[in-house]
Each structure stands twice: as C-alpha cells, then as structure tokens.
Design a protein around this motif. Structure first.
Motif, PDB file in Angstrom:
ATOM      1  N   GLU A  15       0.648  -0.701   0.089  1.00 40.56           N
ATOM      2  CA  GLU A  15      -0.412   0.057   0.145  1.00 40.56           C
ATOM      3  C   GLU A  15       0.802   0.886   0.181  1.00 40.56           C
ATOM      4  O   GLU A  15       0.732   2.032  -1.146  1.00 40.56           O
ATOM      5  N   GLN A  16       2.115   0.820   1.195  1.00 43.70           N
ATOM      6  CA  GLN A  16       2.734   2.681   0.821  1.00 43.70           C
ATOM      7  C   GLN A  16       3.465   2.340  -0.319  1.00 43.70           C
ATOM      8  O   GLN A  16       3.501   3.218  -0.853  1.00 43.70           O
ATOM      9  N   GLN A  17       4.211   1.621  -1.033  1.00 47.39           N
ATOM     10  CA  GLN A  17       4.778   1.836  -2.116  1.00 47.39           C
ATOM     11  C   GLN A  17       3.899   2.352  -3.236  1.00 47.39           C
ATOM     12  O   GLN A  17       4.319   3.450  -3.943  1.00 47.39           O
ATOM     13  N   PHE A  18       2.715   1.360  -3.110  1.00 45.72           N
ATOM     14  CA  PHE A  18       2.429   1.662  -4.457  1.00 45.72           C
ATOM     15  C   PHE A  18       1.655   3.356  -4.436  1.00 45.72           C
ATOM     16  O   PHE A  18       1.939   3.976  -6.153  1.00 45.72           O
ATOM     17  N   ARG A  19       0.889   2.978  -3.007  1.00 46.68           N
ATOM     18  CA  ARG A  19       1.008   5.377  -3.110  1.00 46.68           C
ATOM     19  C   ARG A  19       1.947   5.910  -3.601  1.00 46.68           C
ATOM     20  O   ARG A  19       1.986   7.331  -4.264  1.00 46.68           O
ATOM     21  N   GLU A  20       2.858   5.662  -2.968  1.00 48.42           N
ATOM     22  CA  GLU A  20       4.513   6.868  -3.289  1.00 48.42           C
ATOM     23  C   GLU A  20       4.835   6.928  -5.035  1.00 48.42           C
ATOM     24  O   GLU A  20       4.708   7.667  -5.247  1.00 48.42           O
ATOM     25  N   MET A  21       4.427   5.534  -5.345  1.00 49.18           N
ATOM     26  CA  MET A  21       5.078   5.690  -6.879  1.00 49.18           C
ATOM     27  C   MET A  21       3.954   6.487  -7.727  1.00 49.18           C
ATOM     28  O   MET A  21       3.414   6.961  -8.220  1.00 49.18           O
TER      29      MET A  21
END
Length: 90
Positions: A15-21
């Motif tokens: 979730e965190q990585q997708f939101r950052e990307m």
C-alpha cells in the motif's frame, strides 16, 4: 492469526509503495492463494478499504482431472486462468 499478523507487513508495504509511486490508492489486489500466506498478508492490510477489489488466483497445472492440478477454487467460483500467454475461462 499468526500467519496473517506476521505477513500483514506485505500488504502494508504494498500500500505504501503503490501510493508513493502513483499518488493514489489501489483499485485491485491479486494474490496467489495456493498456500494462503501470500493472500492473507496482502489482503489483510486492506480489509477496511471497501473500494479495493481482491482476487485470489491459483495455478491450474496441466488439466482439471484429479491429480493434474492445484486449482482447488475451480469447482467453487468463476475463474480466469492464464496458460502460456492465453487467457481462458473454464
């Protein structure tokens, strides 16, 4: 519960990585459900997010006869399988 709680970090990080990307939330999640820990780890981080679709997938093997597959979901739900670059719906 132990597996879910330990593996939940997979979902939290996804979730965190997708939101950052992308700058937005997930629409869909796809996880292999063969052993369960991959799916429960990913899905459990998104239980409160009702807008996210969750898809569990499992390999079919070489066919649907007993002893030729791993697709335990086949008899219980509508599925789409991927065989060598080709999508089929049994």
């Amino acid at each position: 519960m132990m597996v879910r709680d330990f593996k939940k970090i997979v979902g939290i990080e996804a979730e965190q990585q997708f939101r950052e990307m992308t700058g937005r939330d997930h629409d869909n999640l796809v996880a292999c459900v063969g052993g369960g820990s991959n799916a429960i780890g990913l899905f459990s981080a998104f239980l409160e997010k009702t807008h996210v679709n969750r898809y569990g997938v499992e390999p079919a093997g070489i066919g649907f006869k007993v002893g030729e597959h791993a697709a335990t979901l086949r008899a219980h739900s509508k599925i789409t399988l991927h065989f060598g670059g080709q999508f089929i719906q049994p």
